[in-house]
Motif scaffolding. Structure first.
Motif, mmCIF file in Angstrom:
data_model
loop_
_atom_site.group_PDB
_atom_site.id
_atom_site.type_symbol
_atom_site.label_atom_id
_atom_site.label_comp_id
_atom_site.label_asym_id
_atom_site.label_seq_id
_atom_site.Cartn_x
_atom_site.Cartn_y
_atom_site.Cartn_z
ATOM 1 N N LEU A 192 -2.336 6.169 -3.864
ATOM 2 C CA LEU A 192 -2.015 5.704 -4.903
ATOM 3 C C LEU A 192 -1.117 4.470 -4.907
ATOM 4 C CD1 LEU A 192 -0.964 8.906 -6.994
ATOM 5 C CD2 LEU A 192 -2.800 7.200 -7.760
ATOM 6 N N ALA A 193 -0.396 4.277 -3.744
ATOM 7 C CA ALA A 193 0.535 3.241 -3.717
ATOM 8 C C ALA A 193 -0.459 2.051 -3.420
ATOM 9 C CB ALA A 193 1.397 3.242 -2.206
ATOM 10 N N ALA A 194 -1.506 1.818 -2.969
ATOM 11 C CA ALA A 194 -2.370 0.720 -2.893
ATOM 12 C C ALA A 194 -2.753 0.251 -4.358
ATOM 13 C CB ALA A 194 -3.923 1.258 -2.310
ATOM 14 N N PHE A 195 -2.396 0.759 -5.193
ATOM 15 C CA PHE A 195 -2.817 0.516 -6.832
ATOM 16 C C PHE A 195 -1.690 -0.566 -7.424
ATOM 17 C CE2 PHE A 195 -5.695 4.068 -6.832
ATOM 18 C CZ PHE A 195 -6.904 3.581 -6.990
ATOM 19 N N ASP A 196 -0.521 -0.438 -6.599
ATOM 20 C CA ASP A 196 0.808 -1.086 -7.151
ATOM 21 C C ASP A 196 0.542 -2.327 -7.107
ATOM 22 O OD1 ASP A 196 1.969 1.386 -7.253
ATOM 23 O OD2 ASP A 196 2.879 1.269 -5.416
ATOM 24 N N GLY A 197 0.930 -3.101 -8.516
ATOM 25 C CA GLY A 197 0.795 -4.591 -8.526
ATOM 26 C C GLY A 197 -0.655 -4.956 -8.843
#
Length: 277
Positions: free
Chosen positions: A52-57
């Motif tokens: 999920l962190a890959a989607f940040d920003g």
């Protein structure tokens, strides 16, 4: 759209081409990969919630489904929902010309995005030309001067992965979302007999098409290491082609990119030693 774009599978056949084209536009690009190495990379695995962190920003994402399973929506939905919670608005899904909305595999993801994503596009390309140069047919061309299929004499609108990537970039960066699906093909439909004829002319080899039954092809896929269920599904796609459902060419690449897609002969004539033993 000028925010960061995540390219899932950004080192794969279409993904790396999408990244290259986005980089050329000056877009800020992040690559989703199971093996992050470079600063541009972020860890991504559909089966791992840490992805999920890959989607940040990111405001847009090029979505490539996992290739080692068939229950795509079950595994992809939690991360797609998480992406929307992180303000991702636009989703461009790579599906297949044979997978209808609400159908199996990516067809379920197609339907879910259409019903839930703020902005979306589903690209449904026909069979990749790169299957002949880098994919399953390349080894048998080199080692056996042969291509195996269960398609009989039916024709397919083979498409270059570069044209798929160009279409994806158009959908990712356009001012207005597509909110639709498009079937992407090359400029003409060809049988495997046609393709082996072209490859024979270009390479100087005599390359033949070996026509198999669906069950024979599934057995070949299993022998190559694919799970039995997945092997049967892939063989079933060839059997579907045999009925004529892929005998078509569309203008969707030109409509999205403004350029005519590359022909199979143009693809085969690129300087290369990829088919030499």
């Amino acid at each position: 759209m000028n925010d960061r774009i995540l390219v899932i599978g950004g080192k794969g056949t279409t993904g790396r081409r999408v990244v290259k084209r986005l980089d050329a536009t000056g877009a800020e690009v992040t690559i989703g990969t199971r093996r992050p190495i470079n600063p541009q990379d972020r860890f991504f695995d559909w089966a791992d919630p840490a992805s999920l962190a890959a989607f940040d920003g990111c405001s847009a994402v090029y979505v490539v489904a996992p290739t080692d399973r068939t229950d795509h929506l079950d595994v992809m939905r939690p991360l797609l929902e998480g992406a929307m919670e992180r303000q991702v608005r636009r989703f461009v899904l790579l599906s297949s010309s044979l997978l209808e909305r609400d159908g199996p595999m990516m067809g379920e993801v197609h339907a879910w995005l259409a019903g839930n994503a703020p902005e979306w596009a589903v690209l449904r390309p026909s069979w990749f030309m790169q299957n002949f140069s880098d994919g399953p047919h390349a080894r048998t061309i080199r080692d056996e001067d042969a291509i195996y299929s269960a398609t009989g004499s039916a024709r397919v609108g083979f498409i270059d992965a570069d044209d798929i990537a160009a279409s994806a970039v158009a959908c990712l960066t356009s001012r207005e979302p597509l909110n639709d699906d498009m079937i992407l093909t090359g400029p003409e439909a060809l049988s495997y007999e046609d393709t082996t004829g072209i490859l024979s002319e270009v390479t100087g080899q005599t390359i033949r098409h070996v026509a198999l039954s669906g069950s024979e092809l599934a057995e070949r896929f299993e022998a190559q290491g694919l799970p039995p269920e997945y092997a049967r599904i892939l063989a079933g796609l060839d059997e579907a082609i045999r009925t004529g459902v892929e005998d078509r060419s569309t203008d969707c690449v030109a409509r999205l990119t403004g350029k005519t897609p590359e022909s199979f002969r143009e693809f085969a004539e690129r300087p290369s030693d990829r088919w030499r033993s």
